[in-house]
Design a protein around this motif. Structure first.
Motif, PDB file in Angstrom:
ATOM      1  N   GLY A  51       0.796  -1.227   0.000  1.00  0.00           N
ATOM      2  CA  GLY A  51       0.000   0.000   0.000  1.00  0.00           C
ATOM      3  C   GLY A  51       0.820   1.263   0.000  1.00  0.00           C
ATOM      4  O   GLY A  51       0.300   2.333   0.326  1.00  0.00           O
ATOM      5  N   GLY A  52       2.101   1.153  -0.362  1.00  0.00           N
ATOM      6  CA  GLY A  52       2.956   2.329  -0.386  1.00  0.00           C
ATOM      7  C   GLY A  52       3.939   2.354   0.768  1.00  0.00           C
ATOM      8  O   GLY A  52       4.002   1.438   1.597  1.00  0.00           O
ATOM      9  N   GLN A  53       4.722   3.421   0.827  1.00  0.00           N
ATOM     10  CA  GLN A  53       5.819   3.523   1.777  1.00  0.00           C
ATOM     11  C   GLN A  53       5.367   3.389   3.233  1.00  0.00           C
ATOM     12  O   GLN A  53       5.941   2.619   3.999  1.00  0.00           O
ATOM     13  N   THR A  54       4.350   4.130   3.615  1.00  0.00           N
ATOM     14  CA  THR A  54       3.924   4.110   5.014  1.00  0.00           C
ATOM     15  C   THR A  54       3.374   2.742   5.403  1.00  0.00           C
ATOM     16  O   THR A  54       3.671   2.234   6.489  1.00  0.00           O
ATOM     17  N   ALA A  55       2.601   2.149   4.522  1.00  0.00           N
ATOM     18  CA  ALA A  55       2.075   0.809   4.800  1.00  0.00           C
ATOM     19  C   ALA A  55       3.211  -0.195   4.938  1.00  0.00           C
ATOM     20  O   ALA A  55       3.160  -1.097   5.791  1.00  0.00           O
ATOM     21  N   ALA A  56       4.248  -0.050   4.124  1.00  0.00           N
ATOM     22  CA  ALA A  56       5.393  -0.957   4.209  1.00  0.00           C
ATOM     23  C   ALA A  56       6.132  -0.784   5.529  1.00  0.00           C
ATOM     24  O   ALA A  56       6.574  -1.762   6.151  1.00  0.00           O
ATOM     25  N   ILE A  57       6.292   0.455   5.970  1.00  0.00           N
ATOM     26  CA  ILE A  57       6.941   0.710   7.260  1.00  0.00           C
ATOM     27  C   ILE A  57       6.151   0.051   8.383  1.00  0.00           C
ATOM     28  O   ILE A  57       6.702  -0.649   9.241  1.00  0.00           O
ATOM     29  N   ASN A  58       4.842   0.251   8.379  1.00  0.00           N
ATOM     30  CA  ASN A  58       4.005  -0.327   9.429  1.00  0.00           C
ATOM     31  C   ASN A  58       4.046  -1.849   9.403  1.00  0.00           C
ATOM     32  O   ASN A  58       4.084  -2.502  10.455  1.00  0.00           O
ATOM     33  N   ALA A  59       4.047  -2.428   8.212  1.00  0.00           N
ATOM     34  CA  ALA A  59       4.107  -3.887   8.105  1.00  0.00           C
ATOM     35  C   ALA A  59       5.437  -4.411   8.623  1.00  0.00           C
ATOM     36  O   ALA A  59       5.493  -5.464   9.281  1.00  0.00           O
ATOM     37  N   GLY A  60       6.511  -3.694   8.336  1.00  0.00           N
ATOM     38  CA  GLY A  60       7.819  -4.105   8.838  1.00  0.00           C
ATOM     39  C   GLY A  60       7.896  -4.014  10.344  1.00  0.00           C
ATOM     40  O   GLY A  60       8.450  -4.913  11.010  1.00  0.00           O
ATOM     41  N   ILE A  61       7.354  -2.942  10.910  1.00  0.00           N
ATOM     42  CA  ILE A  61       7.352  -2.799  12.368  1.00  0.00           C
ATOM     43  C   ILE A  61       6.543  -3.908  13.013  1.00  0.00           C
ATOM     44  O   ILE A  61       6.907  -4.432  14.075  1.00  0.00           O
ATOM     45  N   ALA A  62       5.445  -4.310  12.379  1.00  0.00           N
ATOM     46  CA  ALA A  62       4.621  -5.398  12.915  1.00  0.00           C
ATOM     47  C   ALA A  62       5.402  -6.713  12.972  1.00  0.00           C
ATOM     48  O   ALA A  62       5.124  -7.564  13.824  1.00  0.00           O
ATOM     49  N   ARG A  63       6.383  -6.881  12.076  1.00  0.00           N
ATOM     50  CA  ARG A  63       7.204  -8.090  12.065  1.00  0.00           C
ATOM     51  C   ARG A  63       8.409  -7.998  12.991  1.00  0.00           C
ATOM     52  O   ARG A  63       9.020  -9.017  13.329  1.00  0.00           O
ATOM     53  N   ALA A  64       8.775  -6.788  13.389  1.00  0.00           N
ATOM     54  CA  ALA A  64      10.005  -6.557  14.136  1.00  0.00           C
ATOM     55  C   ALA A  64       9.926  -7.124  15.554  1.00  0.00           C
ATOM     56  O   ALA A  64       8.869  -7.126  16.181  1.00  0.00           O
ATOM     57  N   ARG A  65      11.075  -7.564  16.043  1.00  0.00           N
ATOM     58  CA  ARG A  65      11.159  -8.143  17.384  1.00  0.00           C
ATOM     59  C   ARG A  65      11.894  -7.241  18.373  1.00  0.00           C
ATOM     60  O   ARG A  65      11.938  -7.526  19.566  1.00  0.00           O
ATOM     61  N   GLY A  66      12.492  -6.159  17.893  1.00  0.00           N
ATOM     62  CA  GLY A  66      13.370  -5.357  18.731  1.00  0.00           C
ATOM     63  C   GLY A  66      12.676  -4.516  19.779  1.00  0.00           C
ATOM     64  O   GLY A  66      11.518  -4.122  19.631  1.00  0.00           O
ATOM     65  N   GLU A  67      13.436  -4.218  20.827  1.00  0.00           N
ATOM     66  CA  GLU A  67      12.968  -3.299  21.858  1.00  0.00           C
ATOM     67  C   GLU A  67      13.112  -1.860  21.382  1.00  0.00           C
ATOM     68  O   GLU A  67      12.379  -0.979  21.814  1.00  0.00           O
ATOM     69  N   VAL A  68      14.091  -1.649  20.481  1.00  0.00           N
ATOM     70  CA  VAL A  68      14.292  -0.342  19.858  1.00  0.00           C
ATOM     71  C   VAL A  68      13.978  -0.474  18.376  1.00  0.00           C
ATOM     72  O   VAL A  68      14.370  -1.451  17.731  1.00  0.00           O
ATOM     73  N   LEU A  69      13.262   0.526  17.824  1.00  0.00           N
ATOM     74  CA  LEU A  69      12.815   0.468  16.438  1.00  0.00           C
ATOM     75  C   LEU A  69      13.256   1.717  15.677  1.00  0.00           C
ATOM     76  O   LEU A  69      13.464   2.781  16.266  1.00  0.00           O
ATOM     77  N   ALA A  70      13.395   1.568  14.367  1.00  0.00           N
ATOM     78  CA  ALA A  70      13.701   2.702  13.496  1.00  0.00           C
ATOM     79  C   ALA A  70      13.355   2.292  12.082  1.00  0.00           C
ATOM     80  O   ALA A  70      13.229   1.103  11.779  1.00  0.00           O
ATOM     81  N   TYR A  71      13.201   3.292  11.199  1.00  0.00           N
ATOM     82  CA  TYR A  71      13.115   2.939   9.792  1.00  0.00           C
ATOM     83  C   TYR A  71      14.111   3.773   9.008  1.00  0.00           C
ATOM     84  O   TYR A  71      14.356   4.940   9.321  1.00  0.00           O
ATOM     85  N   LEU A  72      14.715   3.122   8.026  1.00  0.00           N
ATOM     86  CA  LEU A  72      15.762   3.729   7.208  1.00  0.00           C
ATOM     87  C   LEU A  72      15.381   3.529   5.756  1.00  0.00           C
ATOM     88  O   LEU A  72      15.323   2.393   5.275  1.00  0.00           O
ATOM     89  N   ASN A  73      15.099   4.611   5.055  1.00  0.00           N
ATOM     90  CA  ASN A  73      14.713   4.489   3.654  1.00  0.00           C
ATOM     91  C   ASN A  73      15.828   3.873   2.822  1.00  0.00           C
ATOM     92  O   ASN A  73      17.011   3.940   3.184  1.00  0.00           O
ATOM     93  N   SER A  74      15.444   3.306   1.691  1.00  0.00           N
ATOM     94  CA  SER A  74      16.375   2.512   0.888  1.00  0.00           C
ATOM     95  C   SER A  74      17.360   3.335   0.082  1.00  0.00           C
ATOM     96  O   SER A  74      18.118   2.781  -0.722  1.00  0.00           O
ATOM     97  N   ASP A  75      17.370   4.652   0.292  1.00  0.00           N
ATOM     98  CA  ASP A  75      18.415   5.478  -0.312  1.00  0.00           C
ATOM     99  C   ASP A  75      19.206   6.256   0.745  1.00  0.00           C
ATOM    100  O   ASP A  75      20.097   7.029   0.408  1.00  0.00           O
TER     101      ASP A  75
END
Length: 296
Positions: free
Chosen positions: A62-86
């Protein structure tokens, strides 16, 4: 302390390996999750080569924001961040964030300094990072998104990024967190490089970016600050290919667009805005800088 980095990706074969390498160099306990939107430019082949070091999926989303949210839903870490692919981390970025969290258990979000980089990783300019102030954040997005890390409890308490937003999802999130009491801590250290190139959304779609920012600000804080209305006017002219100038014709167009924007988002121009646009003609400048928007 496990740190989960989410990278949304689409058609970024040109840059993504540098992003992957910058995360791999961090060392420590890091989980890197790449959410690719079905790239056809060679990105997936690069991700396959990194399969033993990252977790990734590729397919329509569903686009960039949806991808970020989906990745966070899969993440196991106590600390989170997102880093764009560029974008890239500089060495020691993750360790600095973890150290800040360990030293200050009350910190919900930590953010560091950053720079703008070009296609070849050369530094263009420093990102205008500032010490934390919620009132200042309403006027300027001074947090550089790739230099921001947050605890899992932030997601649990405040929710995910607003999937309705395509350009200013980061800016809205920092405002939402700040207005609801999250504690931000600044690390005076360069953590990330935010890449500026011809394909970025802030370059290719300036009017759409600022339209979304203004609509978000009206919803989030009740009105749009005058400086964002000025920025919108310049973005419209940028999108038309009109070079910024102190020429009276340019300033007249900018003043008219600013006033129209005030009616659109705030109902009526403020007195300071009317005085400010009038002073453009006296001083020959609209005193609006080019870098005033969040990363996209």
């Amino acid at each position: 302390m496990l740190v989960s980095i989410v990278t949304p990706s689409y058609q970024q074969a040109r840059f993504i390996e540098r992003t992957l390498e910058s995360v791999a160099r961090q060392g420590g306990d890091v989980e890197h999750i790449v959410m690719d939107g079905g790239s056809t430019d060679g990105t997936v082949e690069i991700l396959e080569r990194w399969r033993d070091r990252i977790s990734f999926s590729s397919g329509r989303d569903g686009g960039q924001t949806a991808a970020i949210n989906a990745g966070i839903a899969r993440a196991r870490g106590e600390v989170l961040a997102y880093l764009n692919s560029d974008d890239v981390y500089y060495n020691g970025a993750v360790a600095a964030a973890v150290d800040a969290f360990e030293r200050d258990p009350s910190a919900d979000v930590v953010y560091g300094d950053a720079v703008h980089i070009d296609d070849a990783d050369r530094i263009i300019a420093a990102y205008p990072t500032e010490e934390w102030s919620l009132e200042r954040l309403k006027l300027v997005c001074f947090l550089c998104q790739p230099a921001v890390f947050f605890r899992r409890r932030v997601i649990e308490r405040f929710g995910l990024f607003d999937a309705r937003l395509h350009y200013c999802m980061d800016y809205e999130y920092w405002l939402r967190l700040g207005m609801r009491g999250a504690r931000f801590v600044h690390i005076p250290m360069r953590l990330a490089g935010s890449r500026v190139h011809d394909a970025t959304k802030t370059r290719t779609q300036p009017r759409q970016v600022h339209t979304e920012i203004n609509t978000m600000l009206r919803e989030r804080i009740g009105s749009v600050p005058d400086n964002w209305l000025w920025n919108y006017a310049h973005a419209v002219l940028d999108g038309r290919g009109v070079a910024r100038s102190t020429d009276r014709s340019y300033l007249l167009h900018a003043a008219i667009l600013t006033t129209i924007a005030a009616f659109r988002w705030n109902g009526f121009p403020s007195i300071p805005l009317l005085r400010g646009t009038g002073s453009w003609f006296v001083h020959g400048s609209s005193f609006v800088t080019r870098r005033a928007e969040p990363d996209a």
